[in-house]
Design a protein around this motif. Sequence first.
Motif, mmCIF file in Angstrom:
data_model
loop_
_atom_site.group_PDB
_atom_site.id
_atom_site.type_symbol
_atom_site.label_atom_id
_atom_site.label_comp_id
_atom_site.label_asym_id
_atom_site.label_seq_id
_atom_site.Cartn_x
_atom_site.Cartn_y
_atom_site.Cartn_z
ATOM 1 N N MET A 9 -5.924 -3.263 1.782
ATOM 2 C CA MET A 9 -6.490 -3.931 3.141
ATOM 3 C C MET A 9 -5.227 -4.317 4.056
ATOM 4 O O MET A 9 -4.056 -4.943 3.630
ATOM 5 C CB MET A 9 -7.326 -5.307 2.538
ATOM 6 N N ILE A 10 -5.867 -4.075 5.192
ATOM 7 C CA ILE A 10 -4.656 -4.283 6.362
ATOM 8 C C ILE A 10 -5.264 -5.476 7.265
ATOM 9 O O ILE A 10 -6.562 -5.545 7.458
ATOM 10 C CB ILE A 10 -4.506 -2.998 7.308
ATOM 11 N N LEU A 11 -4.468 -6.345 7.678
ATOM 12 C CA LEU A 11 -4.604 -7.445 8.526
ATOM 13 C C LEU A 11 -4.092 -6.954 9.749
ATOM 14 O O LEU A 11 -2.780 -6.909 10.002
ATOM 15 C CB LEU A 11 -3.969 -8.691 8.011
ATOM 16 N N ILE A 12 -5.080 -7.300 10.766
ATOM 17 C CA ILE A 12 -4.477 -7.100 12.197
ATOM 18 C C ILE A 12 -4.563 -8.448 12.979
ATOM 19 O O ILE A 12 -5.717 -9.269 12.919
ATOM 20 C CB ILE A 12 -5.359 -6.283 13.106
ATOM 21 N N VAL A 13 -3.438 -9.250 13.302
ATOM 22 C CA VAL A 13 -3.364 -10.254 14.203
ATOM 23 C C VAL A 13 -3.108 -10.328 15.649
ATOM 24 O O VAL A 13 -1.968 -9.830 15.950
ATOM 25 C CB VAL A 13 -2.257 -11.315 13.377
ATOM 26 N N ASP A 14 -4.040 -10.810 16.376
ATOM 27 C CA ASP A 14 -4.043 -10.498 17.839
ATOM 28 C C ASP A 14 -5.025 -11.519 18.388
ATOM 29 O O ASP A 14 -5.911 -11.700 17.886
ATOM 30 C CB ASP A 14 -4.300 -9.279 18.235
ATOM 31 N N ASP A 15 -4.414 -12.424 19.386
ATOM 32 C CA ASP A 15 -5.383 -13.214 19.966
ATOM 33 C C ASP A 15 -6.363 -12.545 20.882
ATOM 34 O O ASP A 15 -7.158 -13.488 21.305
ATOM 35 C CB ASP A 15 -4.599 -14.501 20.674
ATOM 36 N N GLN A 53 -6.085 -16.336 0.834
ATOM 37 C CA GLN A 53 -7.310 -16.124 0.345
ATOM 38 C C GLN A 53 -7.524 -14.580 -0.339
ATOM 39 O O GLN A 53 -8.198 -14.207 -1.173
ATOM 40 C CB GLN A 53 -8.564 -16.274 1.081
ATOM 41 N N LYS A 54 -6.489 -13.642 0.151
ATOM 42 C CA LYS A 54 -6.554 -12.431 -0.058
ATOM 43 C C LYS A 54 -5.224 -11.614 0.160
ATOM 44 O O LYS A 54 -4.415 -12.180 0.654
ATOM 45 C CB LYS A 54 -7.744 -11.544 0.980
ATOM 46 N N ASN A 55 -5.126 -10.678 -0.757
ATOM 47 C CA ASN A 55 -4.006 -9.930 -0.822
ATOM 48 C C ASN A 55 -4.048 -8.729 0.293
ATOM 49 O O ASN A 55 -5.063 -8.135 0.186
ATOM 50 C CB ASN A 55 -3.603 -9.160 -2.050
ATOM 51 N N TYR A 56 -2.901 -8.402 1.023
ATOM 52 C CA TYR A 56 -2.959 -7.665 2.095
ATOM 53 C C TYR A 56 -1.825 -6.539 1.778
ATOM 54 O O TYR A 56 -0.814 -6.845 1.155
ATOM 55 C CB TYR A 56 -2.734 -8.208 3.514
ATOM 56 N N SER A 57 -1.956 -5.380 2.024
ATOM 57 C CA SER A 57 -0.900 -4.383 1.905
ATOM 58 C C SER A 57 -0.026 -4.048 3.093
ATOM 59 O O SER A 57 0.974 -3.569 3.178
ATOM 60 C CB SER A 57 -1.529 -2.943 1.598
ATOM 61 N N LEU A 58 -0.530 -4.552 4.344
ATOM 62 C CA LEU A 58 0.279 -4.295 5.607
ATOM 63 C C LEU A 58 -0.432 -5.326 6.590
ATOM 64 O O LEU A 58 -1.513 -5.783 6.581
ATOM 65 C CB LEU A 58 0.037 -3.157 6.057
ATOM 66 N N ILE A 86 4.918 -8.382 2.010
ATOM 67 C CA ILE A 86 4.024 -7.640 2.683
ATOM 68 C C ILE A 86 4.890 -7.056 3.977
ATOM 69 O O ILE A 86 5.368 -7.844 4.779
ATOM 70 C CB ILE A 86 2.711 -8.662 3.006
ATOM 71 N N PRO A 87 4.726 -5.655 4.067
ATOM 72 C CA PRO A 87 5.174 -5.252 5.332
ATOM 73 C C PRO A 87 4.593 -5.533 6.410
ATOM 74 O O PRO A 87 3.428 -5.888 6.762
ATOM 75 C CB PRO A 87 5.250 -3.728 5.132
ATOM 76 N N ILE A 88 5.258 -5.914 7.556
ATOM 77 C CA ILE A 88 4.785 -6.516 8.743
ATOM 78 C C ILE A 88 5.155 -5.537 10.072
ATOM 79 O O ILE A 88 6.507 -5.024 10.041
ATOM 80 C CB ILE A 88 5.296 -8.097 9.071
ATOM 81 N N ILE A 89 4.399 -5.044 10.853
ATOM 82 C CA ILE A 89 4.713 -4.166 12.035
ATOM 83 C C ILE A 89 4.276 -5.029 13.181
ATOM 84 O O ILE A 89 3.100 -5.278 13.301
ATOM 85 C CB ILE A 89 3.800 -2.702 12.063
ATOM 86 N N LYS A 125 0.472 4.680 7.565
ATOM 87 C CA LYS A 125 0.380 5.282 6.238
ATOM 88 C C LYS A 125 1.726 5.149 5.321
ATOM 89 O O LYS A 125 1.850 5.163 4.216
ATOM 90 C CB LYS A 125 -0.054 6.915 6.472
ATOM 91 N N THR A 126 2.857 5.304 6.145
ATOM 92 C CA THR A 126 4.078 5.560 5.524
ATOM 93 C C THR A 126 4.445 4.086 4.812
ATOM 94 O O THR A 126 4.890 3.910 3.690
ATOM 95 C CB THR A 126 5.400 5.585 6.424
ATOM 96 N N PHE A 127 4.281 2.973 5.710
ATOM 97 C CA PHE A 127 4.644 1.818 4.961
ATOM 98 C C PHE A 127 3.606 1.367 4.068
ATOM 99 O O PHE A 127 3.858 0.534 2.900
ATOM 100 C CB PHE A 127 4.585 0.684 6.092
ATOM 101 N N LEU A 128 2.108 1.711 4.028
ATOM 102 C CA LEU A 128 1.165 1.533 2.836
ATOM 103 C C LEU A 128 1.807 1.988 1.855
ATOM 104 O O LEU A 128 1.572 1.755 0.700
ATOM 105 C CB LEU A 128 -0.279 1.870 3.266
ATOM 106 N N LYS A 129 2.297 3.502 1.923
ATOM 107 C CA LYS A 129 2.741 4.173 0.631
ATOM 108 C C LYS A 129 3.739 3.508 0.115
ATOM 109 O O LYS A 129 3.944 3.344 -1.356
ATOM 110 C CB LYS A 129 3.004 5.443 1.188
ATOM 111 N N LEU A 130 4.799 2.923 0.771
ATOM 112 C CA LEU A 130 6.118 2.239 0.318
ATOM 113 C C LEU A 130 5.509 1.204 -0.288
ATOM 114 O O LEU A 130 6.216 0.762 -1.473
ATOM 115 C CB LEU A 130 6.912 2.129 1.216
ATOM 116 N N TYR A 131 4.772 0.330 0.207
ATOM 117 C CA TYR A 131 4.275 -0.877 -0.420
ATOM 118 C C TYR A 131 3.571 -0.831 -1.755
ATOM 119 O O TYR A 131 3.710 -1.264 -2.784
ATOM 120 C CB TYR A 131 3.214 -1.627 0.493
#
Length: 408
Positions: free
Chosen positions: A1-7, A41-46, A74-77, A115-121
Amino acid sequence: MILIVDDKRENILPLKKILELHKLEAEEAFSGEEALKKTLQKNYSLIILDVQMPGMDGFEVAEALAGSSRTRDIPIIFLSAINKEKRYITKGYESGGVDYITKPADPDLFILKVKTFLKLYQQQNELRDIRDLLAKEIEIRKDAQENLEEKVALRTNELQQKNEELELSNHELQQFAWVVSHDLKEPIRKIEIFVKLLGERCLNEEPNGPYYVRRTILAAERMNSLINDLLAYSRLSSPVESEICDLNEIVEEVNTDLEHLFEEKGGIIRIHGELPKVAGVPSQLRQVFQNLIGNALKFAKSDTKPEIDVTSEYTERLEFNAAVVSKGAYHRITVKDNGIGFDQDYKEKIFTLFQRLHHKDVYEGTGIGLSIARKIIEKHQGLITGESETGQGARFIILLPVTEKQIV
């Protein structure tokens, strides 16, 4: 699961659409505070994190996540349309980001990086699982030789559950400290600004106006110091690696930082002989000496120039009154001053959070400094105490191990 953070919702929707086209699930958070709560509450992969946000910005969120073992891997972009300068990109990597993408982002390049950072994680987690399985297998085989497999397995499971509970609790406290400190600092800054404006523009004709303004600003400054000290105290719960620290350099840095106070009070500090090199965390040990030397200047007698003496010697035992030896297992470091001192009956009280022996209007401070010092020294496998008599100065004694030990 990916989390996108933006206001801004309009920024999140196209990113989610790109991810969905590649069958990647994503959730959104519209502020840094909401993002930190979701990681509990949840584990995120990116995590895809916008830099410019009201409240906590992206860099503050990344630093908060990096401060916990639960979320630091957790990798952060970082994704930004405004902060494109090199200094912001550098700060993004220093804050814990694995990449920094400026908008408008190329969709193909963006999804390739995701996809690259998800794979590495994923590979990192698999390696960790394999390592844990191997460690458990070795432990089980050892226990099997002694016919204790069942008891050890049960105990290991209990300890693991307790450890996970403690990790989660510690993580929650750290996130709470970050969010609360940020939320508290903002209104205090506004109070200081508006009170100054009020004093300059509205109270010139009021005889007591400047006095009330100064009192209000001082109260706001005390609150800001309290928040900073509480945040520093909460951060001491995070595990860190030790390194060899030269206490001569650390004390010299503290003296430089306090140079204005030495000049103002006409104080002097004397280092007797060479201070040792110890295993520790430089920033934390600097805090200890900053508090001890700063207190010696703060609690100086009004009619006497402060004098501070720092000495070091070896002892064989972890005891404050142990005999001096030429080469022992512990360093005993003493910081002595000629200030107002304190009643020896209160020597434990001074190391307790929020405990003060003097009114804040006479001697400033938050009542947390020595509590931080004790916690740091104990994390370094040592001890600290204070000795004094009222009006006769104070002497603080620190015991630290000679051999290198990990700081936990």
